[in-house]
Design a protein around this motif. Structure first.
Motif, PDB file in Angstrom:
ATOM      1  N   MET A  55      39.750  -9.149   4.761  1.00 29.58           N
ATOM      2  CA  MET A  55      38.803  -8.045   4.837  1.00 29.58           C
ATOM      3  C   MET A  55      37.675  -8.313   3.842  1.00 29.58           C
ATOM      4  SD  MET A  55      41.506  -4.879   5.013  1.00 29.58           S
ATOM      5  CE  MET A  55      40.240  -3.662   5.361  1.00 29.58           C
ATOM      6  N   ALA A  56      36.462  -8.438   4.336  1.00 28.75           N
ATOM      7  CA  ALA A  56      35.349  -8.852   3.507  1.00 28.75           C
ATOM      8  C   ALA A  56      34.885  -7.760   2.555  1.00 28.75           C
ATOM      9  CB  ALA A  56      34.190  -9.302   4.396  1.00 28.75           C
ATOM     10  N   HIS A  57      34.552  -6.588   3.060  1.00 30.92           N
ATOM     11  CA  HIS A  57      33.970  -5.552   2.229  1.00 30.92           C
ATOM     12  C   HIS A  57      34.849  -4.311   2.266  1.00 30.92           C
ATOM     13  CE1 HIS A  57      30.565  -4.320  -0.159  1.00 30.92           C
ATOM     14  NE2 HIS A  57      30.651  -3.122   0.379  1.00 30.92           N
ATOM     15  N   ARG A  58      35.211  -3.805   1.090  1.00 31.94           N
ATOM     16  CA  ARG A  58      36.120  -2.670   1.005  1.00 31.94           C
ATOM     17  C   ARG A  58      35.444  -1.506   0.274  1.00 31.94           C
ATOM     18  NH1 ARG A  58      41.743  -5.641  -0.982  1.00 31.94           N
ATOM     19  NH2 ARG A  58      41.894  -7.140   0.734  1.00 31.94           N
ATOM     20  N   TRP A  59      35.789  -0.298   0.723  1.00 31.85           N
ATOM     21  CA  TRP A  59      35.286   0.910   0.077  1.00 31.85           C
ATOM     22  C   TRP A  59      36.472   1.820  -0.213  1.00 31.85           C
ATOM     23  CZ3 TRP A  59      30.080   1.393  -0.965  1.00 31.85           C
ATOM     24  CH2 TRP A  59      29.234   0.495  -0.304  1.00 31.85           C
ATOM     25  N   THR A  60      36.356   2.600  -1.290  1.00 25.78           N
ATOM     26  CA  THR A  60      37.383   3.582  -1.617  1.00 25.78           C
ATOM     27  C   THR A  60      36.829   4.970  -1.346  1.00 25.78           C
ATOM     28  OG1 THR A  60      38.305   2.146  -3.327  1.00 25.78           O
ATOM     29  CG2 THR A  60      38.915   4.474  -3.411  1.00 25.78           C
ATOM     30  N   CYS A  61      37.498   5.699  -0.474  1.00 25.46           N
ATOM     31  CA  CYS A  61      37.023   7.022  -0.072  1.00 25.46           C
ATOM     32  C   CYS A  61      37.339   8.044  -1.160  1.00 25.46           C
ATOM     33  CB  CYS A  61      37.696   7.438   1.234  1.00 25.46           C
ATOM     34  SG  CYS A  61      37.128   9.026   1.879  1.00 25.46           S
ATOM     35  N   SER A  62      36.381   8.945  -1.432  1.00 13.72           N
ATOM     36  CA  SER A  62      36.608  10.003  -2.420  1.00 13.72           C
ATOM     37  C   SER A  62      36.659  11.382  -1.774  1.00 13.72           C
ATOM     38  CB  SER A  62      35.531   9.964  -3.511  1.00 13.72           C
ATOM     39  OG  SER A  62      34.231  10.064  -2.962  1.00 13.72           O
ATOM     40  N   GLY A  63      36.736  11.417  -0.421  1.00 18.20           N
ATOM     41  CA  GLY A  63      36.941  12.702   0.244  1.00 18.20           C
ATOM     42  C   GLY A  63      35.850  13.078   1.216  1.00 18.20           C
ATOM     43  N   LEU A  64      36.036  14.223   1.833  1.00 16.89           N
ATOM     44  CA  LEU A  64      35.073  14.774   2.795  1.00 16.89           C
ATOM     45  C   LEU A  64      34.260  15.860   2.104  1.00 16.89           C
ATOM     46  CD1 LEU A  64      34.309  14.767   5.911  1.00 16.89           C
ATOM     47  CD2 LEU A  64      35.778  16.780   6.060  1.00 16.89           C
TER      48      LEU A  64
ATOM     49  N   GLY B 223      42.332   9.573 -10.322  1.00 17.83           N
ATOM     50  CA  GLY B 223      41.908  10.032 -11.634  1.00 17.83           C
ATOM     51  C   GLY B 223      41.639  11.528 -11.667  1.00 17.83           C
ATOM     52  N   ALA B 224      40.989  11.982 -12.747  1.00 17.54           N
ATOM     53  CA  ALA B 224      40.753  13.416 -12.919  1.00 17.54           C
ATOM     54  C   ALA B 224      39.426  13.672 -13.599  1.00 17.54           C
ATOM     55  CB  ALA B 224      41.882  14.036 -13.745  1.00 17.54           C
ATOM     56  N   ARG B 225      38.747  14.718 -13.145  1.00 11.89           N
ATOM     57  CA  ARG B 225      37.499  15.181 -13.755  1.00 11.89           C
ATOM     58  C   ARG B 225      36.459  14.082 -13.878  1.00 11.89           C
ATOM     59  NH1 ARG B 225      37.926  20.109 -12.771  1.00 11.89           N
ATOM     60  NH2 ARG B 225      36.193  20.472 -14.189  1.00 11.89           N
ATOM     61  N   GLY B 226      36.389  13.206 -12.869  1.00 16.49           N
ATOM     62  CA  GLY B 226      35.401  12.139 -12.860  1.00 16.49           C
ATOM     63  C   GLY B 226      35.786  10.905 -13.649  1.00 16.49           C
ATOM     64  N   HIS B 227      36.994  10.871 -14.181  1.00  8.06           N
ATOM     65  CA  HIS B 227      37.454   9.716 -14.962  1.00  8.06           C
ATOM     66  C   HIS B 227      38.550   8.976 -14.198  1.00  8.06           C
ATOM     67  CE1 HIS B 227      35.202  11.101 -18.461  1.00  8.06           C
ATOM     68  NE2 HIS B 227      35.699  12.305 -18.243  1.00  8.06           N
ATOM     69  N   ALA B 228      38.510   7.658 -14.263  1.00 12.40           N
ATOM     70  CA  ALA B 228      39.511   6.845 -13.570  1.00 12.40           C
ATOM     71  C   ALA B 228      40.867   7.002 -14.228  1.00 12.40           C
ATOM     72  CB  ALA B 228      39.086   5.369 -13.594  1.00 12.40           C
ATOM     73  N   CYS B 229      41.913   6.844 -13.445  1.00 12.72           N
ATOM     74  CA  CYS B 229      43.279   6.888 -13.966  1.00 12.72           C
ATOM     75  C   CYS B 229      43.489   5.675 -14.880  1.00 12.72           C
ATOM     76  CB  CYS B 229      44.278   6.852 -12.816  1.00 12.72           C
ATOM     77  SG  CYS B 229      46.015   6.760 -13.340  1.00 12.72           S
TER      78      CYS B 229
ATOM     79  N   CYS C 154      48.348  10.917  -9.829  1.00 11.79           N
ATOM     80  CA  CYS C 154      49.623  10.814 -10.513  1.00 11.79           C
ATOM     81  C   CYS C 154      49.873  12.129 -11.256  1.00 11.79           C
ATOM     82  CB  CYS C 154      49.623   9.633 -11.482  1.00 11.79           C
ATOM     83  SG  CYS C 154      48.457   9.817 -12.872  1.00 11.79           S
ATOM     84  N   GLU C 155      51.063  12.309 -11.787  1.00 12.75           N
ATOM     85  CA  GLU C 155      51.416  13.579 -12.432  1.00 12.75           C
ATOM     86  C   GLU C 155      50.494  13.901 -13.599  1.00 12.75           C
ATOM     87  OE1 GLU C 155      55.489  13.909 -13.503  1.00 12.75           O
ATOM     88  OE2 GLU C 155      56.251  13.486 -11.483  1.00 12.75           O
ATOM     89  N   GLU C 156      50.172  12.922 -14.427  1.00  8.85           N
ATOM     90  CA  GLU C 156      49.336  13.179 -15.598  1.00  8.85           C
ATOM     91  C   GLU C 156      47.919  13.554 -15.205  1.00  8.85           C
ATOM     92  OE1 GLU C 156      48.263  13.655 -19.581  1.00  8.85           O
ATOM     93  OE2 GLU C 156      50.186  13.619 -18.536  1.00  8.85           O
ATOM     94  N   CYS C 157      47.328  12.841 -14.245  1.00  8.72           N
ATOM     95  CA  CYS C 157      45.954  13.153 -13.817  1.00  8.72           C
ATOM     96  C   CYS C 157      45.906  14.493 -13.088  1.00  8.72           C
ATOM     97  CB  CYS C 157      45.403  12.038 -12.936  1.00  8.72           C
ATOM     98  SG  CYS C 157      44.972  10.534 -13.856  1.00  8.72           S
ATOM     99  N   ALA C 158      46.948  14.813 -12.333  1.00 10.68           N
ATOM    100  CA  ALA C 158      47.002  16.113 -11.666  1.00 10.68           C
ATOM    101  C   ALA C 158      47.054  17.232 -12.694  1.00 10.68           C
ATOM    102  CB  ALA C 158      48.214  16.174 -10.744  1.00 10.68           C
ATOM    103  N   ARG C 159      47.800  17.032 -13.769  1.00  9.62           N
ATOM    104  CA  ARG C 159      47.884  18.042 -14.831  1.00  9.62           C
ATOM    105  C   ARG C 159      46.531  18.234 -15.502  1.00  9.62           C
ATOM    106  NH1 ARG C 159      48.138  18.427 -20.053  1.00  9.62           N
ATOM    107  NH2 ARG C 159      48.007  16.176 -20.353  1.00  9.62           N
ATOM    108  N   LEU C 160      45.833  17.134 -15.797  1.00  7.68           N
ATOM    109  CA  LEU C 160      44.523  17.221 -16.428  1.00  7.68           C
ATOM    110  C   LEU C 160      43.504  17.888 -15.519  1.00  7.68           C
ATOM    111  CD1 LEU C 160      44.331  13.674 -18.087  1.00  7.68           C
ATOM    112  CD2 LEU C 160      44.606  15.881 -19.251  1.00  7.68           C
ATOM    113  N   ASP C 161      43.588  17.594 -14.223  1.00  4.35           N
ATOM    114  CA  ASP C 161      42.638  18.180 -13.283  1.00  4.35           C
ATOM    115  C   ASP C 161      42.825  19.692 -13.193  1.00  4.35           C
ATOM    116  OD1 ASP C 161      40.556  17.524 -11.184  1.00  4.35           O
ATOM    117  OD2 ASP C 161      41.990  18.597  -9.947  1.00  4.35           O
TER     118      ASP C 161
ATOM    119  N   ALA D  57      41.995   9.224   0.410  1.00  7.93           N
ATOM    120  CA  ALA D  57      41.649   9.002  -0.993  1.00  7.93           C
ATOM    121  C   ALA D  57      42.633   8.046  -1.662  1.00  7.93           C
ATOM    122  CB  ALA D  57      41.629  10.335  -1.734  1.00  7.93           C
ATOM    123  N   GLY D  58      42.096   7.104  -2.427  1.00  5.40           N
ATOM    124  CA  GLY D  58      42.923   6.163  -3.173  1.00  5.40           C
ATOM    125  C   GLY D  58      43.216   4.858  -2.459  1.00  5.40           C
TER     126      GLY D  58
END
Length: 290
Positions: A1-10, A49-55, A70-77, A261-262
């Motif tokens: 797969m040449a070009h990959r993108w990570t979706c952040s939602g609708l 991640g959470a609040r605009g920061h990567a996990c 993950c559990e920690e990022c969900a808690r922070l969010d 996402a992810g």
């Protein structure tokens, strides 16, 4: 797969739904657009991640989870979330709303005035009306008042919303009946906060915005994305985070974009017609309930 993108939602924009990608890229989704992508075969689903920061751990998260954290990022969010009731001093004005998703399915909620109807589009509300406007805590008290006095829920599962979309009344006035009735009962309740101004019942209908008019009932929904999996279909409707895709030889399949996402995804040619990710078929018994 040449070009990959990570979706952040609708995201729902004034022009309609659009898929958002890391880095700020946006893919508008007009009706009739071919939605076709493949999951990288060597990929794992990573925490967003959470609040605009990567996990910091780039933790692997389950494919079937819609939170993609993950559990920690969900808690922070959630620690900085109005929806989780963890912020009490937000100075912005808020609105209380009544949202209808189908027969017998109305909820109460709040959203910042500055967001307009975006929250209702994100939730897939077929019809809604504002109920009142005021400070955050007054809006929260009103939400709790309706839950306690009228037994109005503040959450409805997306699976339940999908299940009733094939049984929506055809007339706009019919779709507004339950909202009007509940609004009338809500504004006369004892205990209404003085700082929350009542608003008249003016139902707003989203059936046309979602493209749900005259769309065939969905035959199933995507369970999860998997490494090497392919999704390909024509967009015929969208509601909340859900894309309704017409899949060749199969019918309409619902894809909850939160499942994207992810994952690292790659676009496919327009002619690609495979659909190889797991799908849960809707049963006739389920359909008969509504």
């Amino acid at each position: 797969m040449a070009h990959r993108w990570t979706c952040s939602g609708l995201r729902w924009t004034p022009e309609g739904p659009a898929l958002m990608w890391d880095g700020g890229r946006r893919s508008p989704l007009p009706w009739g657009k071919r939605v076709a992508f493949a999951v990288a075969g060597d990929a794992a689903r990573r925490c967003v991640g959470a609040r605009g920061h990567a996990c910091p751990l780039r933790a692997v998260v389950p494919g079937r989870g819609t939170g993609a954290r993950c559990e920690e990022c969900a808690r922070l969010d959630r620690a900085h979330s109005v929806a989780a009731d963890t912020i009490a001093d937000d100075p912005r004005p808020y609105r209380v709303y009544l949202a209808w998703f189908g027969p017998g399915m109305v909820k109460v909620g709040i959203t910042a005035v500055e967001r307009g109807p975006a929250r209702l589009l994100e939730q897939g509300a077929v019809c809604f009306s504002w109920l009142g406007t005021g400070p955050l805590m007054a809006a929260r008290r009103t939400e709790e008042l309706l839950r306690a006095a009228l037994r109005v829920p503040d959450r409805i599962a997306y699976a339940e919303k999908r299940a009733v979309r094939s049984a929506l009344p055809g007339a706009e006035a019919e779709r507004a009946v339950e909202v009007r009735e509940l609004h009338a009962r809500a504004v006369v309740l004892d205990g209404w906060p003085e700082s929350l101004g009542r608003e008249p019942c003016r139902p707003v209908d989203h059936l046309g915005v979602f493209g749900l008019s005259d769309v065939p009932a969905a035959v199933g929904d995507v369970v999860e994305l998997v490494p090497g999996g392919i999704v390909s279909g024509e967009l015929v409707a969208a509601a909340g985070p859900d894309l309704h895709l017409a899949v060749a030889g199969r019918g309409v399949v619902v894809l909850d974009t939160r499942l994207m996402a992810g994952w690292e995804l790659a676009p496919l040619p327009e002619a690609a017609g495979a659909f190889t990710v797991p799908v849960r078929e809707f049963t006739r018994e389920q359909d008969a309930l509504f």
